[in-house]
Design an enzyme around this catalytic site. Structure first.
Site, mmCIF file in Angstrom:
data_model
loop_
_atom_site.group_PDB
_atom_site.id
_atom_site.type_symbol
_atom_site.label_atom_id
_atom_site.label_comp_id
_atom_site.label_asym_id
_atom_site.label_seq_id
_atom_site.Cartn_x
_atom_site.Cartn_y
_atom_site.Cartn_z
ATOM 1 N N VAL A 214 6.720 9.881 4.823
ATOM 2 C CA VAL A 214 5.829 10.011 3.666
ATOM 3 C C VAL A 214 4.774 8.920 3.772
ATOM 4 O O VAL A 214 5.110 7.733 3.807
ATOM 5 C CB VAL A 214 6.596 9.853 2.326
ATOM 6 N N HIS A 215 3.486 9.326 3.823
ATOM 7 C CA HIS A 215 2.452 8.292 3.887
ATOM 8 C C HIS A 215 1.146 8.686 3.207
ATOM 9 O O HIS A 215 0.291 7.835 2.991
ATOM 10 C CB HIS A 215 2.136 7.965 5.355
ATOM 11 N N ARG A 216 0.962 9.948 2.840
ATOM 12 C CA ARG A 216 -0.309 10.380 2.269
ATOM 13 C C ARG A 216 -0.561 9.683 0.932
ATOM 14 O O ARG A 216 0.345 9.556 0.097
ATOM 15 C CB ARG A 216 -0.309 11.893 2.039
ATOM 16 N N ARG A 247 2.293 1.551 3.833
ATOM 17 C CA ARG A 247 1.744 1.908 2.528
ATOM 18 C C ARG A 247 2.853 2.361 1.590
ATOM 19 O O ARG A 247 2.885 2.011 0.402
ATOM 20 C CB ARG A 247 0.711 3.021 2.685
#
Length: 362
Positions: A214-216, A247
């Site tokens: 998960v990074h968006r 992030r």
């Protein structure tokens, strides 16, 4: 000899650029006209991904030529980050006077490279052109649309990408070449499964775990969406390995349950380790476009943690389910996960060769 400046800054771009750089080296070695028909490639690293596990390890594993310069532009607000990249790239282009600038994908590095080049009237080549999610709230969608509309050469991975450009009035110098990430997986998967010991290190059984990424920004910057994803990952009845993007780690902070029970949070891993994890997973859950495709290339079903995907072929063939971020929808998609039908929408593994032949042409 043509001089090309390649702009990279993020993990997926390192993978794609490595494939094209190898094709450039092969082209130069076989060039019948000697130096006069060769390509000189100069790599500019914006610094968008600067963590050791997100940047330097990829240059080593993939044997990417060392960057001419690393601009050192780290994480910040979109405008500030893109502005710093623009300024740094412009200075390099003025100094090097390239014949073309090569950009990849849809990151802020892509946007800055395309804008800096176009303002200096340097032709732009965009790899992964024509992709559309039709969600303008995603910064990646804005980046890819702008890059396409200022590019001279548009290298599309699929027929759907070509059609998207046609609908926007872009038809000149559009080339359906296939997907350079498929080139990379074909070249690296066997090596990864032979050399990587990541399953042993993590105590994992092939086919016995899920892999999540998960990074968006649409997920990491929205506590509700990120919380729903976290709740779903914790409820899956198999071990879930989660290499945590910097992030996402900042967004989670000390969130309870981020590393508890069957959910196992680890640091980002190298490309070969990631391929090994993808190859042996029972299921992949991700909001990454690149990881969606890598799962497909490895023959592993995928659940996409977004409301749409630009890789529509994966959904059409049944390999990918777009689940959004609500906990119940994610768990329902996991319960339905199964291999899709045989398909080859992303070419034959020779996309990089086709890109280089176009760039080296008259």
């Amino acid at each position: 000899m043509a001089r090309i400046v390649t702009i990279v800054g993020a993990r997926p771009q390192f993978i794609k650029a490595a494939t094209v750089s190898r094709a450039i080296a092969r082209w130069n070695a076989s060039c019948a006209g000697g130096a006069s028909c060769g390509i000189e490639e100069l790599i500019v690293h914006t610094g968008q991904h600067y963590d050791e596990n997100m940047s330097e390890v990829f240059f080593g594993e993939l044997a990417i030529p060392r960057p001419l310069v690393n601009l050192g532009v780290r994480s910040s607000r979109h405008g500030e980050q893109t502005g710093q990249m623009l300024s740094g790239i412009e200075a390099v282009l003025l100094e090097q006077s390239p014949d073309a600038v090569l950009v990849y994908g849809d990151t802020n590095s892509t946007l800055a490279g395309a804008l800096a080049a176009s303002k200096l009237h340097v032709p732009v080549a965009h790899v992964e052109a024509g992709l559309r999610s039709y969600n303008r709230r995603m910064p990646e969608e804005i980046n890819r649309v702008v890059a396409d509309h200022v590019s001279r050469w548009l290298f599309c991975p699929t027929s759907a990408a070509v059609e998207n450009l046609r609908r926007e009035g872009i038809t000149a110098d559009v080339h359906q070449v296939g997907d350079v990430m498929y080139d990379s997986v074909l070249a690296s998967r066997e090596v990864a499964c032979r050399r990587s010991d990541v399953l042993r290190r993590l105590g994992l059984t092939p086919g016995g775990y899920c892999l999540a990424t998960v990074h968006r920004a649409e997920n990491t910057d929205d506590p509700r969406r990120l919380g729903s994803i976290l709740a779903a990952l914790r409820q899956i009845d198999r071990p879930v390995v989660w290499p945590l993007h910097p992030r996402t780690r900042r967004a989670l902070g000390d969130a309870p349950g981020a590393d508890a029970g069957r959910l196992r949070v680890i640091d980002p891993v190298s490309y070969l380790d990631m391929l090994a994890l993808e190859s042996h997973a029972w299921l992949v859950l991700t909001d990454s476009g690149g990881v969606q495709k890598e799962a497909f290339f490895c023959g592993v079903p995928c659940v996409t943690l977004r409301d749409e995907t630009e890789w529509v072929e994966l959904v059409q063939t049944g390999w990918n389910q777009v689940a959004g971020t609500e906990t119940d929808r994610i768990l329902e998609a996991v319960s339905r996960a199964a291999p899709g039908r045989t398909a080859a929408p992303y070419g034959d593994g020779r996309a990089a060769e086709r890109i280089v032949s176009v760039l080296a042409g008259p």
